[in-house]
Scaffold this motif. Structure first.
Motif, PDB file in Angstrom:
ATOM      1  N   GLY A  78       0.784  -1.222   0.000  1.00 13.43           N
ATOM      2  CA  GLY A  78       0.000   0.000   0.000  1.00 13.43           C
ATOM      3  C   GLY A  78       0.817   1.273   0.000  1.00 13.43           C
ATOM      4  N   ALA A  79       2.121   1.180   0.305  1.00  8.38           N
ATOM      5  CA  ALA A  79       2.949   2.384   0.397  1.00  8.38           C
ATOM      6  C   ALA A  79       3.166   3.051  -0.957  1.00  8.38           C
ATOM      7  N   ALA A  80       3.026   2.298  -2.052  1.00  2.01           N
ATOM      8  CA  ALA A  80       3.146   2.911  -3.375  1.00  2.01           C
ATOM      9  C   ALA A  80       2.047   3.940  -3.603  1.00  2.01           C
ATOM     10  N   GLU A  81       0.956   3.825  -2.851  1.00  4.52           N
ATOM     11  CA  GLU A  81      -0.145   4.779  -2.946  1.00  4.52           C
ATOM     12  C   GLU A  81       0.041   5.976  -2.012  1.00  4.52           C
ATOM     13  N   THR A  82       0.778   5.789  -0.935  1.00  3.96           N
ATOM     14  CA  THR A  82       0.856   6.827   0.096  1.00  3.96           C
ATOM     15  C   THR A  82       2.132   7.646   0.058  1.00  3.96           C
ATOM     16  N   VAL A  83       3.205   7.115  -0.540  1.00  2.00           N
ATOM     17  CA  VAL A  83       4.483   7.829  -0.588  1.00  2.00           C
ATOM     18  C   VAL A  83       4.713   8.355  -1.999  1.00  2.00           C
ATOM     19  N   PRO A  84       4.854   9.669  -2.172  1.00  2.00           N
ATOM     20  CA  PRO A  84       5.116  10.204  -3.515  1.00  2.00           C
ATOM     21  C   PRO A  84       6.465   9.712  -4.048  1.00  2.00           C
ATOM     22  N   VAL A  85       6.488   9.331  -5.316  1.00  2.00           N
ATOM     23  CA  VAL A  85       7.725   8.909  -5.974  1.00  2.00           C
ATOM     24  C   VAL A  85       8.035   9.931  -7.076  1.00  2.00           C
ATOM     25  N   TYR A  86       9.160  10.592  -6.940  1.00  2.00           N
ATOM     26  CA  TYR A  86       9.553  11.631  -7.886  1.00  2.00           C
ATOM     27  C   TYR A  86      10.639  11.097  -8.808  1.00  2.00           C
ATOM     28  N   GLN A  87      10.441  11.258 -10.085  1.00  2.00           N
ATOM     29  CA  GLN A  87      11.380  10.744 -11.092  1.00  2.00           C
ATOM     30  C   GLN A  87      12.178  11.908 -11.665  1.00  2.00           C
ATOM     31  N   VAL A  88      13.517  11.817 -11.586  1.00  2.00           N
ATOM     32  CA  VAL A  88      14.365  12.921 -12.046  1.00  2.00           C
ATOM     33  C   VAL A  88      15.325  12.432 -13.133  1.00  2.00           C
ATOM     34  N   THR A  89      15.722  13.340 -13.986  1.00  2.00           N
ATOM     35  CA  THR A  89      16.603  12.998 -15.106  1.00  2.00           C
ATOM     36  C   THR A  89      18.066  12.979 -14.697  1.00  2.00           C
ATOM     37  N   ASN A  90      18.484  13.980 -13.940  1.00  2.00           N
ATOM     38  CA  ASN A  90      19.892  14.120 -13.548  1.00  2.00           C
ATOM     39  C   ASN A  90      19.951  14.144 -12.032  1.00  2.00           C
ATOM     40  N   LEU A  91      20.356  13.021 -11.430  1.00  2.00           N
ATOM     41  CA  LEU A  91      20.304  12.898  -9.980  1.00  2.00           C
ATOM     42  C   LEU A  91      21.288  13.835  -9.287  1.00  2.00           C
ATOM     43  N   ALA A  92      22.501  13.928  -9.796  1.00  2.00           N
ATOM     44  CA  ALA A  92      23.498  14.801  -9.165  1.00  2.00           C
ATOM     45  C   ALA A  92      23.009  16.249  -9.151  1.00  2.00           C
ATOM     46  N   ARG A  93      22.407  16.674 -10.242  1.00  2.00           N
ATOM     47  CA  ARG A  93      21.881  18.038 -10.305  1.00  2.00           C
ATOM     48  C   ARG A  93      20.752  18.235  -9.293  1.00  2.00           C
ATOM     49  N   THR A  94      19.892  17.223  -9.158  1.00  2.00           N
ATOM     50  CA  THR A  94      18.800  17.292  -8.189  1.00  2.00           C
ATOM     51  C   THR A  94      19.331  17.380  -6.767  1.00  2.00           C
ATOM     52  N   LEU A  95      20.375  16.607  -6.468  1.00  2.00           N
ATOM     53  CA  LEU A  95      20.960  16.655  -5.125  1.00  2.00           C
ATOM     54  C   LEU A  95      21.562  18.026  -4.840  1.00  2.00           C
ATOM     55  N   ARG A  96      22.200  18.618  -5.827  1.00  2.00           N
ATOM     56  CA  ARG A  96      22.752  19.965  -5.638  1.00  2.00           C
ATOM     57  C   ARG A  96      21.632  20.968  -5.376  1.00  2.00           C
ATOM     58  N   TRP A  97      20.510  20.803  -6.090  1.00  2.00           N
ATOM     59  CA  TRP A  97      19.379  21.707  -5.887  1.00  2.00           C
ATOM     60  C   TRP A  97      18.804  21.540  -4.476  1.00  2.00           C
ATOM     61  N   LEU A  98      18.709  20.294  -4.001  1.00  2.00           N
ATOM     62  CA  LEU A  98      18.222  20.064  -2.644  1.00  2.00           C
ATOM     63  C   LEU A  98      19.109  20.771  -1.624  1.00  2.00           C
ATOM     64  N   LYS A  99      20.406  20.731  -1.829  1.00  2.00           N
ATOM     65  CA  LYS A  99      21.325  21.391  -0.902  1.00  2.00           C
ATOM     66  C   LYS A  99      21.115  22.902  -0.919  1.00  2.00           C
ATOM     67  N   GLU A 100      20.805  23.443  -2.088  1.00  2.00           N
ATOM     68  CA  GLU A 100      20.521  24.879  -2.183  1.00  2.00           C
ATOM     69  C   GLU A 100      19.274  25.261  -1.395  1.00  2.00           C
ATOM     70  N   GLN A 101      18.390  24.292  -1.182  1.00  2.00           N
ATOM     71  CA  GLN A 101      17.163  24.531  -0.417  1.00  2.00           C
ATOM     72  C   GLN A 101      17.368  24.304   1.086  1.00  2.00           C
ATOM     73  N   GLY A 102      18.605  24.068   1.494  1.00  2.00           N
ATOM     74  CA  GLY A 102      18.896  23.863   2.913  1.00  2.00           C
ATOM     75  C   GLY A 102      18.737  22.431   3.376  1.00  2.00           C
ATOM     76  N   ILE A 103      18.722  21.498   2.436  1.00  2.00           N
ATOM     77  CA  ILE A 103      18.584  20.076   2.775  1.00  2.00           C
ATOM     78  C   ILE A 103      19.948  19.406   2.702  1.00  2.00           C
ATOM     79  N   TRP A 104      20.347  18.775   3.798  1.00  2.00           N
ATOM     80  CA  TRP A 104      21.625  18.057   3.829  1.00  2.00           C
ATOM     81  C   TRP A 104      21.471  16.720   3.121  1.00  2.00           C
ATOM     82  N   VAL A 105      22.521  16.341   2.379  1.00  2.00           N
ATOM     83  CA  VAL A 105      22.475  15.103   1.606  1.00  2.00           C
ATOM     84  C   VAL A 105      23.474  14.108   2.199  1.00  2.00           C
ATOM     85  N   PHE A 106      22.942  12.994   2.724  1.00  2.00           N
ATOM     86  CA  PHE A 106      23.756  11.939   3.319  1.00  2.00           C
ATOM     87  C   PHE A 106      23.737  10.722   2.398  1.00  2.00           C
ATOM     88  N   GLY A 107      24.915  10.259   2.005  1.00  2.00           N
ATOM     89  CA  GLY A 107      25.011   9.078   1.172  1.00  2.00           C
ATOM     90  C   GLY A 107      25.428   7.871   1.992  1.00  2.00           C
TER      91      GLY A 107
END
Length: 247
Positions: free
Chosen positions: A146-175
């Motif tokens: 049932g979690a496929a219905e309740t958790v949004p899944v976002y599909q991105v083209t360039n993951l590294a670019r998306t991670l950089r954008w998240l950091k610009e929004q004040g979100i820390w990225v832990f690998g």
């Protein structure tokens, strides 16, 4: 609209609980009779869907030889959301962010299990790559319970670019990286964050690692080198939840 068939009493009951409005048809084994199946039939009929009674061979074909427990339904699968929806979601967060990022994770069972844990730990959304990654399939829906219905899944083209954008929004990225000298239990995970998990057997790609603020590892005291991807994800997300509950 992406229609697909799912099967088995547990999967059908999850669909009835989380997305009954997306069920379009149903088939049942005319020779099978038990209480769980009878309850599922009652729930379907309450939605105005009268299951078609058929033989086991037809259900076997629908389920491609897998165990169907006498019931198959057709359902509109949840879809992956585009990148601009992620940006809207981040900008509208009311609490510290927690995103799960899957870097080229291809096994649908692992993906489904990660979605289930993401739901349980309050993850705001799961970010996946558009290429070389599992999408939302009947198997993913079945495993996710049932979690496929309740958790949004976002599909991105360039993951590294998306991670950089998240950091610009004040979100820390832990690998998550087994080779890291930083135990996850010594990292501050109470901050707004995204947890990045690498592919089965491969781990994080180089560009993904370089986009992370910090790499963390789970201590391994035995002879095995690593945990299953979805198991490790569960341990890490629950450490995030523990820290946030005690902060």
């Amino acid at each position: 609209m992406k229609l697909s068939k799912i099967f088995g009493l547990h999967a059908v009951q999850s669909a009835l609980q989380y997305s009954p409005h997306k069920i379009t048809q149903a088939w049942i084994d005319v020779q099978r009779q038990d209480q769980r199946l009878a309850r599922a039939i009652d729930d379907l009929e309450a939605l105005g869907i009268v299951p078609e009674k058929t033989d086991r061979k037809k259900l076997d074909r629908f389920a491609e030889g897998n165990q169907h427990q006498g019931i198959v339904i057709e359902i509109e699968l949840p879809g992956e959301l585009p990148e601009h929806n992620l940006k809207t979601a981040v900008q509208n967060l009311a609490a510290p962010a927690l995103f799960l990022v899957l870097d080229h994770v291809q096994d649908p069972h692992n993906f489904g299990a990660c979605l289930r844990t993401a739901d349980a730990t309050g993850v705001n959304g799961v970010i996946v790559t558009k290429d070389n990654a599992a999408g939302i399939t009947p198997t993913v829906c079945k495993v996710s319970s049932g979690a496929a219905e309740t958790v949004p899944v976002y599909q991105v083209t360039n993951l590294a670019r998306t991670l950089r954008w998240l950091k610009e929004q004040g979100i820390w990225v832990f690998g998550a990286a087994g080779e890291s000298a930083q135990p996850v239990y010594q990292a501050d995970l109470s901050v707004p964050m995204a947890l990045v998990i690498g592919a089965e057997g491969k781990g994080l790609r180089r560009l993904t690692q370089e986009a992370c603020d910090m790499l963390v590892a789970l201590p391994m005291r035995g002879s095995v080198e690593s945990l299953n991807l979805s198991v490790a994800t569960g341990v890490l997300l629950y450490e995030v939840l523990r820290q946030r509950m005690t902060a």
